[in-house]
Write a protein that holds these residues in place. Structure first.
Motif, PDB file in Angstrom:
ATOM      1  N   GLU A 186       0.829  -1.201   0.000  1.00  0.00           N
ATOM      2  CA  GLU A 186       0.000   0.000   0.000  1.00  0.00           C
ATOM      3  C   GLU A 186       0.864   1.251   0.000  1.00  0.00           C
ATOM      4  N   ALA A 187       1.941   1.242   0.801  1.00  0.00           N
ATOM      5  CA  ALA A 187       2.835   2.403   0.842  1.00  0.00           C
ATOM      6  C   ALA A 187       3.498   2.623  -0.511  1.00  0.00           C
ATOM      7  N   ARG A 188       3.903   1.527  -1.165  1.00  0.00           N
ATOM      8  CA  ARG A 188       4.557   1.656  -2.468  1.00  0.00           C
ATOM      9  C   ARG A 188       3.580   2.169  -3.523  1.00  0.00           C
ATOM     10  N   ASP A 189       2.326   1.677  -3.474  1.00  0.00           N
ATOM     11  CA  ASP A 189       1.328   2.151  -4.431  1.00  0.00           C
ATOM     12  C   ASP A 189       1.051   3.639  -4.235  1.00  0.00           C
ATOM     13  N   ALA A 190       1.021   4.081  -2.972  1.00  0.00           N
ATOM     14  CA  ALA A 190       0.785   5.499  -2.694  1.00  0.00           C
ATOM     15  C   ALA A 190       1.923   6.357  -3.242  1.00  0.00           C
ATOM     16  N   PHE A 191       3.153   5.862  -3.063  1.00  0.00           N
ATOM     17  CA  PHE A 191       4.298   6.610  -3.599  1.00  0.00           C
ATOM     18  C   PHE A 191       4.248   6.655  -5.121  1.00  0.00           C
ATOM     19  N   GLU A 192       3.970   5.514  -5.756  1.00  0.00           N
ATOM     20  CA  GLU A 192       3.935   5.481  -7.215  1.00  0.00           C
ATOM     21  C   GLU A 192       2.832   6.381  -7.766  1.00  0.00           C
ATOM     22  N   LYS A 193       1.686   6.414  -7.086  1.00  0.00           N
ATOM     23  CA  LYS A 193       0.609   7.290  -7.541  1.00  0.00           C
ATOM     24  C   LYS A 193       1.037   8.746  -7.475  1.00  0.00           C
ATOM     25  N   ALA A 194       1.669   9.135  -6.360  1.00  0.00           N
ATOM     26  CA  ALA A 194       2.163  10.504  -6.227  1.00  0.00           C
ATOM     27  C   ALA A 194       3.227  10.820  -7.270  1.00  0.00           C
ATOM     28  N   TYR A 195       4.074   9.827  -7.540  1.00  0.00           N
ATOM     29  CA  TYR A 195       5.150  10.000  -8.517  1.00  0.00           C
ATOM     30  C   TYR A 195       4.582  10.297  -9.903  1.00  0.00           C
ATOM     31  N   PHE A 196       3.606   9.506 -10.328  1.00  0.00           N
ATOM     32  CA  PHE A 196       3.045   9.696 -11.668  1.00  0.00           C
ATOM     33  C   PHE A 196       2.188  10.953 -11.737  1.00  0.00           C
ATOM     34  N   GLU A 197       1.457  11.284 -10.654  1.00  0.00           N
ATOM     35  CA  GLU A 197       0.666  12.519 -10.648  1.00  0.00           C
ATOM     36  C   GLU A 197       1.577  13.740 -10.768  1.00  0.00           C
ATOM     37  N   PHE A 198       2.737  13.670 -10.131  1.00  0.00           N
ATOM     38  CA  PHE A 198       3.689  14.764 -10.219  1.00  0.00           C
ATOM     39  C   PHE A 198       4.150  14.959 -11.666  1.00  0.00           C
ATOM     40  N   HIS A 199       4.525  13.878 -12.332  1.00  0.00           N
ATOM     41  CA  HIS A 199       5.024  13.991 -13.703  1.00  0.00           C
ATOM     42  C   HIS A 199       3.915  14.377 -14.682  1.00  0.00           C
ATOM     43  N   LEU A 200       2.687  13.906 -14.430  1.00  0.00           N
ATOM     44  CA  LEU A 200       1.580  14.310 -15.291  1.00  0.00           C
ATOM     45  C   LEU A 200       1.333  15.810 -15.194  1.00  0.00           C
ATOM     46  N   ALA A 201       1.390  16.321 -13.961  1.00  0.00           N
ATOM     47  CA  ALA A 201       1.203  17.766 -13.781  1.00  0.00           C
ATOM     48  C   ALA A 201       2.366  18.536 -14.397  1.00  0.00           C
ATOM     49  N   ARG A 202       3.560  18.020 -14.230  1.00  0.00           N
ATOM     50  CA  ARG A 202       4.749  18.690 -14.753  1.00  0.00           C
ATOM     51  C   ARG A 202       4.746  18.764 -16.277  1.00  0.00           C
ATOM     52  N   GLU A 203       4.236  17.710 -16.924  1.00  0.00           N
ATOM     53  CA  GLU A 203       4.223  17.649 -18.384  1.00  0.00           C
ATOM     54  C   GLU A 203       2.867  18.031 -18.962  1.00  0.00           C
ATOM     55  N   MET A 207       1.181  12.264 -22.190  1.00  0.00           N
ATOM     56  CA  MET A 207       1.570  10.887 -21.912  1.00  0.00           C
ATOM     57  C   MET A 207       2.884  10.534 -22.587  1.00  0.00           C
ATOM     58  N   THR A 208       3.135  11.132 -23.732  1.00  0.00           N
ATOM     59  CA  THR A 208       4.387  10.851 -24.442  1.00  0.00           C
ATOM     60  C   THR A 208       5.582  11.291 -23.610  1.00  0.00           C
ATOM     61  N   ARG A 209       5.524  12.525 -23.072  1.00  0.00           N
ATOM     62  CA  ARG A 209       6.658  13.033 -22.299  1.00  0.00           C
ATOM     63  C   ARG A 209       6.759  12.339 -20.937  1.00  0.00           C
ATOM     64  N   VAL A 210       5.611  11.996 -20.341  1.00  0.00           N
ATOM     65  CA  VAL A 210       5.650  11.270 -19.066  1.00  0.00           C
ATOM     66  C   VAL A 210       6.289   9.903 -19.282  1.00  0.00           C
ATOM     67  N   ALA A 211       5.960   9.242 -20.396  1.00  0.00           N
ATOM     68  CA  ALA A 211       6.568   7.936 -20.699  1.00  0.00           C
ATOM     69  C   ALA A 211       8.076   8.066 -20.852  1.00  0.00           C
ATOM     70  N   GLU A 212       8.515   9.151 -21.517  1.00  0.00           N
ATOM     71  CA  GLU A 212       9.954   9.368 -21.674  1.00  0.00           C
ATOM     72  C   GLU A 212      10.614   9.654 -20.335  1.00  0.00           C
ATOM     73  N   ARG A 213       9.967  10.463 -19.501  1.00  0.00           N
ATOM     74  CA  ARG A 213      10.528  10.821 -18.188  1.00  0.00           C
ATOM     75  C   ARG A 213      10.667   9.605 -17.271  1.00  0.00           C
ATOM     76  N   THR A 214       9.648   8.756 -17.292  1.00  0.00           N
ATOM     77  CA  THR A 214       9.619   7.631 -16.348  1.00  0.00           C
ATOM     78  C   THR A 214      10.245   6.374 -16.905  1.00  0.00           C
ATOM     79  N   GLY A 215      10.543   6.371 -18.225  1.00  0.00           N
ATOM     80  CA  GLY A 215      11.182   5.209 -18.827  1.00  0.00           C
ATOM     81  C   GLY A 215      10.242   4.048 -19.071  1.00  0.00           C
ATOM     82  N   LEU A 216       8.935   4.328 -19.202  1.00  0.00           N
ATOM     83  CA  LEU A 216       7.957   3.278 -19.442  1.00  0.00           C
ATOM     84  C   LEU A 216       7.379   3.410 -20.846  1.00  0.00           C
ATOM     85  N   GLU A 217       6.974   2.291 -21.415  1.00  0.00           N
ATOM     86  CA  GLU A 217       6.244   2.326 -22.668  1.00  0.00           C
ATOM     87  C   GLU A 217       4.842   2.878 -22.411  1.00  0.00           C
ATOM     88  N   ARG A 218       4.284   3.543 -23.420  1.00  0.00           N
ATOM     89  CA  ARG A 218       2.971   4.167 -23.222  1.00  0.00           C
ATOM     90  C   ARG A 218       1.905   3.145 -22.829  1.00  0.00           C
TER      91      ARG A 218
END
Length: 240
Positions: A186-203, A207-218
């Motif tokens: 649960e703690a890890r999921d909460a961190f990951e959610k915050a992590y992706f919300e941060f990058h979504l807001a930043r970009e 989704m293209t730039r968030v995928a590049e930032r996080t190193g994940l395929e779309r």
């Protein structure tokens, strides 16, 4: 010949593994989610399970843990993931997995893991110790010159602060405060959610730039955000 259950939400991977293992003389049952996997495991009683970690309804680690805690882990389980980490592999092993295969899975690694899994004896499922514990007498408190039972520990416990992480950044903020006083997943999921919300807001929701930032395929990024319950409409913009 062995009965092998393959659990993966990607049709291409299921078909490929079925073809390879069938050519090796095994009977292969397929499941694309946890619901089908539970039914297939009950019906087939497989000799081996190949279990994907990232699935749309219930992830593989949760399903593995469920089988372990309900005394249904009477077969070797090999975990599979295209985005696994050392922590993921360690967690899977902790809950009873015997091996971890990283996608794309080579033919040699697959056959070796299956061979080792089928050759390895599986310990009988562990049953709950609660009934046994209920019949055991209560421990007798130890006594010496001072009776420690008279010490009131509550004031000391009340003074201990709840562990909370606050992710600070000069960039866009999201719901990034969460307690560590919870199960690891649960703690890890909460961190990951915050992590992706941060990058979504930043970009700005790109989704293209968030995928590049996080190193994940779309494709995997979309699946991960959906699994974590991230609100994509909040930061969505005109194009991405």
């Amino acid at each position: 010949m062995a009965n092998i259950l393959v659990v993966d939400d990607e049709m291409g991977i299921r078909a490929l593994l079925q073809e390879i293992l069938t050519d090796e003389g095994h009977f292969v049952e397929l499941a694309e989610n946890a619901v089908q996997a539970r039914a297939a495991r009950e019906r087939l009683r497989p000799d081996l399970v190949l279990l994907d970690i990232w699935m749309p309804d219930v992830d593989g680690i949760t399903l593995l843990k469920e089988w372990g805690t309900t005394a249904q882990l009477g077969m070797p389980v090999i975990m599979m993931s295209g985005h696994g980490t050392i922590d993921t592999a360690v967690e899977a092993t902790k809950y009873g997995a015997m091996a971890f295969l990283e996608k794309p899975i080579t033919l040699q690694k697959l056959l070796r893991a299956v061979e080792q899994g089928l050759a390895k004896p599986v310990p009988p499922p562990q049953r709950s110790m609660a009934p046994l514990a209920a019949t055991m007498p209560a421990p007798v408190p130890m006594r010496n010159d001072r009776d420690y039972r008279s010490i009131d520990l509550q004031p000391m416990l009340n003074s201990v602060p709840q562990p909370v992480i606050s992710v600070l950044s000069s960039g866009p903020q999201s719901d990034q405060n969460f307690s560590l006083d919870r199960p690891l997943r649960e703690a890890r999921d909460a961190f990951e959610k915050a992590y992706f919300e941060f990058h979504l807001a930043r970009e700005n929701g790109s989704m293209t730039r968030v995928a590049e930032r996080t190193g994940l395929e779309r494709t995997h990024l979309y699946r991960k955000l959906k699994q974590l319950g991230v609100d994509l409409s909040r930061n969505k913009r005109g194009g991405n």
